[in-house]
Design a protein around this motif. Sequence first.
Motif, PDB file in Angstrom:
ATOM      1  N   ILE A 188      34.362  56.972  33.926  1.00 45.28           N
ATOM      2  CA  ILE A 188      35.625  56.570  34.546  1.00 45.28           C
ATOM      3  C   ILE A 188      36.777  56.613  33.553  1.00 45.28           C
ATOM      4  CG2 ILE A 188      36.839  54.520  35.389  1.00 45.28           C
ATOM      5  CD1 ILE A 188      35.470  55.922  37.568  1.00 45.28           C
ATOM      6  N   THR A 190      50.449  52.339  35.615  1.00 47.37           N
ATOM      7  CA  THR A 190      49.255  52.835  36.302  1.00 47.37           C
ATOM      8  C   THR A 190      48.050  52.812  35.377  1.00 47.37           C
ATOM      9  OG1 THR A 190      50.788  54.400  37.232  1.00 47.37           O
ATOM     10  CG2 THR A 190      48.512  54.681  37.800  1.00 47.37           C
ATOM     11  N   LEU A 209      46.778  49.360  34.697  1.00 49.50           N
ATOM     12  CA  LEU A 209      46.047  48.820  35.849  1.00 49.50           C
ATOM     13  C   LEU A 209      44.673  49.461  35.954  1.00 49.50           C
ATOM     14  CD1 LEU A 209      46.459  46.933  38.312  1.00 49.50           C
ATOM     15  CD2 LEU A 209      46.979  48.955  39.616  1.00 49.50           C
ATOM     16  N   LEU A 210      44.642  50.805  35.857  1.00 52.51           N
ATOM     17  CA  LEU A 210      43.374  51.510  36.024  1.00 52.51           C
ATOM     18  C   LEU A 210      42.383  51.124  34.925  1.00 52.51           C
ATOM     19  CD1 LEU A 210      44.554  55.038  37.097  1.00 52.51           C
ATOM     20  CD2 LEU A 210      43.047  53.554  38.369  1.00 52.51           C
ATOM     21  N   PHE A 263      40.972  47.780  35.523  1.00 51.75           N
ATOM     22  CA  PHE A 263      39.915  47.874  36.540  1.00 51.75           C
ATOM     23  C   PHE A 263      38.623  48.365  35.893  1.00 51.75           C
ATOM     24  CE2 PHE A 263      42.856  48.655  40.418  1.00 51.75           C
ATOM     25  CZ  PHE A 263      43.217  47.330  40.383  1.00 51.75           C
ATOM     26  N   PHE A 269      36.859  45.627  34.126  1.00 54.88           N
ATOM     27  CA  PHE A 269      36.164  44.726  35.044  1.00 54.88           C
ATOM     28  C   PHE A 269      34.882  45.365  35.581  1.00 54.88           C
ATOM     29  CE2 PHE A 269      39.872  41.939  35.505  1.00 54.88           C
ATOM     30  CZ  PHE A 269      39.189  40.739  35.483  1.00 54.88           C
ATOM     31  N   ILE A 270      34.978  46.666  35.911  1.00 59.12           N
ATOM     32  CA  ILE A 270      33.794  47.347  36.447  1.00 59.12           C
ATOM     33  C   ILE A 270      32.695  47.340  35.401  1.00 59.12           C
ATOM     34  CG2 ILE A 270      32.908  49.575  37.201  1.00 59.12           C
ATOM     35  CD1 ILE A 270      34.786  49.362  39.200  1.00 59.12           C
ATOM     36  N   LYS A 308      31.100  43.918  35.266  1.00 58.91           N
ATOM     37  CA  LYS A 308      30.314  43.494  36.431  1.00 58.91           C
ATOM     38  C   LYS A 308      29.162  44.439  36.736  1.00 58.91           C
ATOM     39  CE  LYS A 308      32.956  40.019  37.446  1.00 58.91           C
ATOM     40  NZ  LYS A 308      32.524  38.633  37.576  1.00 58.91           N
ATOM     41  N   TYR A 309      29.365  45.748  36.553  1.00 56.46           N
ATOM     42  CA  TYR A 309      28.341  46.706  36.924  1.00 56.46           C
ATOM     43  C   TYR A 309      27.499  47.121  35.725  1.00 56.46           C
ATOM     44  CZ  TYR A 309      30.496  47.642  41.499  1.00 56.46           C
ATOM     45  OH  TYR A 309      30.986  47.544  42.757  1.00 56.46           O
ATOM     46  N   ILE A 353      29.311  54.015  40.431  1.00 54.65           N
ATOM     47  CA  ILE A 353      30.351  53.168  41.016  1.00 54.65           C
ATOM     48  C   ILE A 353      30.481  53.549  42.481  1.00 54.65           C
ATOM     49  CG2 ILE A 353      32.707  52.347  40.724  1.00 54.65           C
ATOM     50  CD1 ILE A 353      32.579  53.200  37.924  1.00 54.65           C
TER      51      ILE A 353
END
Lengths: 114, 114, 521
Positions: free
Chosen positions: A27, A86, A89-90, A93, A96-97, A100-101, A109
């Motif tokens: 990502i 942008t 923010l990305l 994210f 966080f992913i 958590k993942y 994902i």
Amino acid sequence: MLANVPFIAFALIAIIGLATMIMRKNIIKIILGLGLLEGAVNLFLVALGYRQDGIAPIFTNAPSTKMVLPTVQAMALTSIVIGVATMALLLSFAVFIYKKYGTLNSDSINRLKG
Amino acid sequence: MEYMTTLSSGSGFWHPLLWLTAFVVVVVLAVIIRSFGARKYKMDTEQTKPFLSGNDESDPNEIHVRAGNLYWGYLETLKGYYEKMISLHTGNPADYLLWLFGVLALVVLIGLLA
Amino acid sequence: MSFTQHTPALVVGIPLLFAFALPLLGKIHEKIRNGLAIIGMLLTSATGLYLAYQVFATGAMAYVFGAAAPDLTIPPDSGGIPIRIIFSIDAFSAFMIVIISIVGLMSTLYSLATEKLRSGQADFFALLLLLVAGVIGMVSTGDLFNLFVFLEISSLAGAALVAYRIDKGLAVEAGLKYALISTVAGLFFLLGVAILYGQYGTLNMAVIAQNIRLSRLDIIALVLIIVPMAMKCGAVPMHMWTPDAYSRAPAAITAFLVVSSQAGMYVLFRMFFTMFNLNLNTVTFGWVVIILGVLSMFIGVTMAIPQKDVKRLMAYHAVSQSGYMLLGVGVGLATLGNKELLDACGRTAMIGGIFHIMNHALYKGLLFLTAGAVIYTTGKRYLNDLGGLGHTMKYTMIFFIIGALAIAGIPPFNGFASKFMLYESVFLFNPFIAIIAIVVSILTLASFMKVFHSMFMGPKLPQFSEAKEVPASMLTAMGVLALLVVAGGIFPDIIVRNIVEPAVNALLEQSQYIGLVMGAK
């Protein structure tokens, strides 16, 4: 030919960015591909507005009256600012992913699907 | 009475107030017919039980028909279509981008050739 | 200097001001924070509705930022070119502003209750107000780059709100997908704008519309602008972010994200009708829009039926209903070059499609809010876990029935009025498509029967014996939307005549939009 160099550079960077987004699985790399595309579009904007010997329309002590309305420069600046927001923010994210993942592989994902 | 005119679709019209009047008439008729029915039942007899055959009421969680059981036949008939469709919705962010690029390329082609 | 002259600036300025004031002033006390949020949204809605009233009563408005007078579109020393940022608000923009004002206010009202016990509320409401400002800006601006800026504001605020309640990472995943695809789409949009600027040396839509030559570059620019917008409104096959984002966002946000998608649709139609109009090969592009619409309708609804998550199911219906709007306006676009066909079916199809935008925002907002109410009380979002709620949540059930019947196109609710106009006019254009539209409507009813049965019907389940009706502010938000849905169904002619028809005429009359900025010729 020389005048077209910025446009050729734009096309190259944009294609590299697009290819990165499609071909990379991580990502973070996809987001960086987006960053490349963004840079390419900004380059395109600035290249569009370049006029030989043109100066910004500031009349005080102006060396000549051959002036260019700096619309695209303003657009590119705004677009850079939007790009920063942008990206921030990305990437947040992505953090966080990752938390958590436990992975950033785009193939994993996909808990929301179907 | 400008506001009493109807919605015209070119080949027909729709008058909600007329429809509503007809609907109210039907409801009134239904209520009248219903009022001919028996009004009372005897308390503390078997008339209050849910099943005439005398079975007890089972656990509500068991008798409620869940969403997953609805439209089983429909989904079974169209199994081939759904398998294909659900496998297309991969949930992978890179695939989302690919679809966007694909449509973009296709529409550019259509636009330039037309 | 009077208030009425400056409403176009205020309608974007007020939500921006409150959005930036909220995180700071909201620190003082939670009552101040909630008060600011609701007052900011109330003021925005009131200004928006007043602006719409001004436009419908006295005609389109142009507002120039930073000029000596707000209506001085062309400065005397500029050589006949508007150089400043101009808001051009015609009847179609005003129509969208009405929708945004209503749904935005209801979303805020609803959020006050659902977010009550959660953290980070000040930023939540700030983002919501930013989203509202972005969407209002998108539908009112007449400047292409300004449009890009507002598009990005709405995408970023929307994505941040989707991911706001992290939800074990699932909401962040949805937010990431939404942000990623909308940013890439936004860059394509910017590239399209840049190409247009390179050719015409201006960003004002009216000036470009006046000078358009339709070279090959123009067509590429057009496609670079419309495909991202089709993505934004969730057209198949670029719809896949929609179910993810809509299902994981808080319910009130989802209700407003529907409107934000429709702002994308606004830009799509604006490009076709105002910028290009008859210069374009309208039949080809009309069919492109129709095919996107038919695909969205059909794939959206068939994908909705097997869904198990209530909000994901509704999200697929949002995709499917967007198809109706694309279909209606696509028929209008395909018949634009043929005066006879336009009068026979194209205009009515467009009225149906545009009217459906409003109806969809109202009933889909209502449905998402009822789904949110069920999730709020029970904490469960999967249909298989739910049941028997009709015994305890009577009002929510009634509101759900109203919304479900409206989306399925059952009279006397508003969905029927617009679908009726669409069916009959599209039947004249191409009977096969009309039949698909009717089949899709039947499937919609079928899948909402499933939702209704599995959420509200059945015996009272012991695990939900404690379930109570939701708080008053949530009921108010749902009640107002339900009331509007019913009113739109019983008096559709008033809405069509006063709001929808002017909007359609504004789209069809390209010269009016140009004249608004360039002065009538």
